[in-house]
Design a protein around this motif. Sequence first.
Motif, mmCIF file in Angstrom:
data_model
loop_
_atom_site.group_PDB
_atom_site.id
_atom_site.type_symbol
_atom_site.label_atom_id
_atom_site.label_comp_id
_atom_site.label_asym_id
_atom_site.label_seq_id
_atom_site.Cartn_x
_atom_site.Cartn_y
_atom_site.Cartn_z
ATOM 1 N N ALA A 15 24.246 -5.301 19.109
ATOM 2 C CA ALA A 15 24.297 -4.097 18.420
ATOM 3 C C ALA A 15 24.387 -4.304 16.849
ATOM 4 N N THR A 16 25.210 -5.250 16.468
ATOM 5 C CA THR A 16 25.663 -5.415 15.117
ATOM 6 C C THR A 16 24.281 -6.029 14.302
ATOM 7 N N TRP A 17 23.315 -6.704 15.084
ATOM 8 C CA TRP A 17 22.249 -7.551 14.453
ATOM 9 C C TRP A 17 20.966 -6.531 14.647
ATOM 10 N N ARG A 18 21.187 -5.520 15.698
ATOM 11 C CA ARG A 18 20.000 -4.767 15.762
ATOM 12 C C ARG A 18 19.790 -3.870 14.447
ATOM 13 N N LYS A 19 21.015 -3.417 14.032
ATOM 14 C CA LYS A 19 20.943 -2.425 12.920
ATOM 15 C C LYS A 19 20.351 -2.905 11.609
ATOM 16 N N PRO A 20 20.931 -4.017 11.132
ATOM 17 C CA PRO A 20 20.110 -4.452 9.803
ATOM 18 C C PRO A 20 18.739 -5.042 10.338
ATOM 19 N N PHE A 21 18.370 -5.475 11.439
ATOM 20 C CA PHE A 21 17.071 -5.746 11.710
ATOM 21 C C PHE A 21 16.057 -4.618 11.656
ATOM 22 N N ARG A 22 16.385 -3.481 12.217
ATOM 23 C CA ARG A 22 15.661 -2.244 12.229
ATOM 24 C C ARG A 22 15.189 -1.817 10.921
ATOM 25 N N LEU A 23 16.623 -1.823 9.904
ATOM 26 C CA LEU A 23 16.509 -1.587 8.634
ATOM 27 C C LEU A 23 15.462 -2.178 7.796
ATOM 28 N N LEU A 24 15.739 -3.760 8.064
ATOM 29 C CA LEU A 24 14.546 -4.689 7.358
ATOM 30 C C LEU A 24 13.100 -4.163 7.816
ATOM 31 N N LEU A 25 13.041 -3.815 9.140
ATOM 32 C CA LEU A 25 11.545 -3.600 9.713
ATOM 33 C C LEU A 25 11.083 -2.311 9.295
ATOM 34 N N LYS A 26 11.837 -1.494 8.714
ATOM 35 C CA LYS A 26 11.508 -0.257 8.383
ATOM 36 C C LYS A 26 11.119 -0.424 6.770
ATOM 37 N N LEU A 27 11.832 -1.195 5.865
ATOM 38 C CA LEU A 27 11.684 -1.649 4.730
ATOM 39 C C LEU A 27 10.107 -2.343 4.540
ATOM 40 N N ALA A 28 10.006 -3.478 5.625
ATOM 41 C CA ALA A 28 8.686 -4.092 5.377
ATOM 42 C C ALA A 28 7.644 -3.170 5.715
ATOM 43 N N LEU A 29 8.013 -2.059 6.699
ATOM 44 C CA LEU A 29 6.540 -1.223 6.956
ATOM 45 C C LEU A 29 6.381 -0.289 5.586
ATOM 46 N N PHE A 30 7.683 0.144 5.328
ATOM 47 C CA PHE A 30 7.433 0.860 3.704
ATOM 48 C C PHE A 30 6.737 0.275 2.741
ATOM 49 N N LEU A 31 7.103 -1.021 2.412
ATOM 50 C CA LEU A 31 6.446 -1.682 1.607
ATOM 51 C C LEU A 31 4.991 -1.977 1.955
ATOM 52 N N TYR A 32 4.802 -2.145 3.019
ATOM 53 C CA TYR A 32 3.140 -2.350 3.536
ATOM 54 C C TYR A 32 2.296 -1.104 3.456
ATOM 55 N N ALA A 33 3.047 -0.095 3.612
ATOM 56 C CA ALA A 33 2.163 1.285 3.410
ATOM 57 C C ALA A 33 2.082 1.506 1.871
ATOM 58 N N ILE A 34 3.113 1.141 1.047
ATOM 59 C CA ILE A 34 2.691 1.167 -0.379
ATOM 60 C C ILE A 34 1.545 0.423 -0.946
ATOM 61 N N VAL A 35 1.422 -0.895 -0.295
ATOM 62 C CA VAL A 35 0.468 -1.786 -0.523
ATOM 63 C C VAL A 35 -0.713 -1.146 -0.188
ATOM 64 N N THR A 36 -0.790 -0.712 0.919
ATOM 65 C CA THR A 36 -2.086 -0.233 1.516
ATOM 66 C C THR A 36 -2.695 1.173 1.065
ATOM 67 N N LEU A 37 -1.682 1.896 0.525
ATOM 68 C CA LEU A 37 -2.097 3.039 -0.035
ATOM 69 C C LEU A 37 -2.227 3.075 -1.625
ATOM 70 N N TYR A 38 -1.858 2.123 -2.294
ATOM 71 C CA TYR A 38 -1.937 2.114 -3.512
ATOM 72 C C TYR A 38 -3.372 2.050 -4.230
ATOM 73 N N PRO A 39 -4.027 1.203 -3.510
ATOM 74 C CA PRO A 39 -5.465 1.180 -4.211
ATOM 75 C C PRO A 39 -6.414 2.509 -4.078
ATOM 76 N N LEU A 40 -5.926 3.401 -2.921
ATOM 77 C CA LEU A 40 -6.320 4.838 -3.018
ATOM 78 C C LEU A 40 -5.614 5.654 -4.050
ATOM 79 N N PHE A 41 -4.463 5.494 -4.462
ATOM 80 C CA PHE A 41 -4.149 6.028 -5.536
ATOM 81 C C PHE A 41 -4.250 5.731 -6.908
ATOM 82 N N TRP A 42 -4.683 4.366 -6.982
ATOM 83 C CA TRP A 42 -5.239 3.832 -8.134
ATOM 84 C C TRP A 42 -6.761 4.367 -8.541
ATOM 85 N N LEU A 43 -7.305 4.494 -7.279
ATOM 86 C CA LEU A 43 -8.548 5.243 -7.445
ATOM 87 C C LEU A 43 -8.858 6.666 -7.851
#
Length: 289
Positions: A15-43
């Motif tokens: 349980a101690t390592w799952r929590k930071p792992f999930r946090l890192l996973l959510k952060l990675a997905l958030f960054l991926y979403a930004i990278v994916t959506l930014y070209p549309l925002f730029w357009l």
Amino acid sequence: MLPMTNASAAGSRSATWRKPFRLLLKLALFLYAIVTLYPLFWLVISAFKSNQDFFNHPFGLPLEWQIENVTRAWELGDMGRAMFNSTLVTISSVVLTIVLGTLAAYAISRFQFKLSGAVKGLFLLGMLIPIHSTLVPLFIFMNKINMLDTYWSLILPYTAFELSIAIFLCIAYMASIPKEVEEAALIDGNGWWGVFGRIILPLCLPVIATVTIIAFLRFWNDFSFALVFINSQALKTLPLSLSLFSDGYGTDYALTMGAMLIAVIPTIVIYLIFQEQIMKGMVAGSVKG
């Protein structure tokens, strides 16, 4: 106090390592979403800039929002006519692809005959053919049968080249449907066409939605086939209209971005409509029965 057992200690460490792992996973997905959506925002922000603002502040918000970029692009590029042509060609091609693809996939996946494997392999072989390598033979063929500069010169090649992936996806999905469903429908008095139309097609809505969005994006954004097979200004599609704002001497980026914003809106709407079915189609074939 009772001593901690090995199982509980292992669970605590897990349980101690799952929590930071999930946090890192959510952060990675958030960054991926930004990278994916930014070209549309730029357009979007670039569509409302002047040419000078576009070059001086390429990544910033417009200093002055130029709403007329979109309206001028619509008028000068005859975007209304081009959007009608693209809509007609794309919808016709998608409907033909779905009808022929589901029928072929149903026959191959649910009926056993001697050449079923060969037929399946022949359709899948179409996925290996480079599409643009066929432009010259298709041009010569269509010129001989007087089909150039017509809607059919785009609809038929689009459908033919998309059938391979459509049949492949539908076969994989239909294989997960229990045959007992068909047998029950036949016992109830349905013929094979009734089974296909009333049972199989409704169950295949997720994969049909997946095929629809894949085909729609390919047909809507195609430039090379339309450039080679269409000459009449009245039949030009959206990608051809976008090229009107660029010539050998320069490009009007303000109008080009405005026209691209108009062209991308239908694809976003289609994806939002079918997104739930697309997700189901991507995972439904992974579980049998």
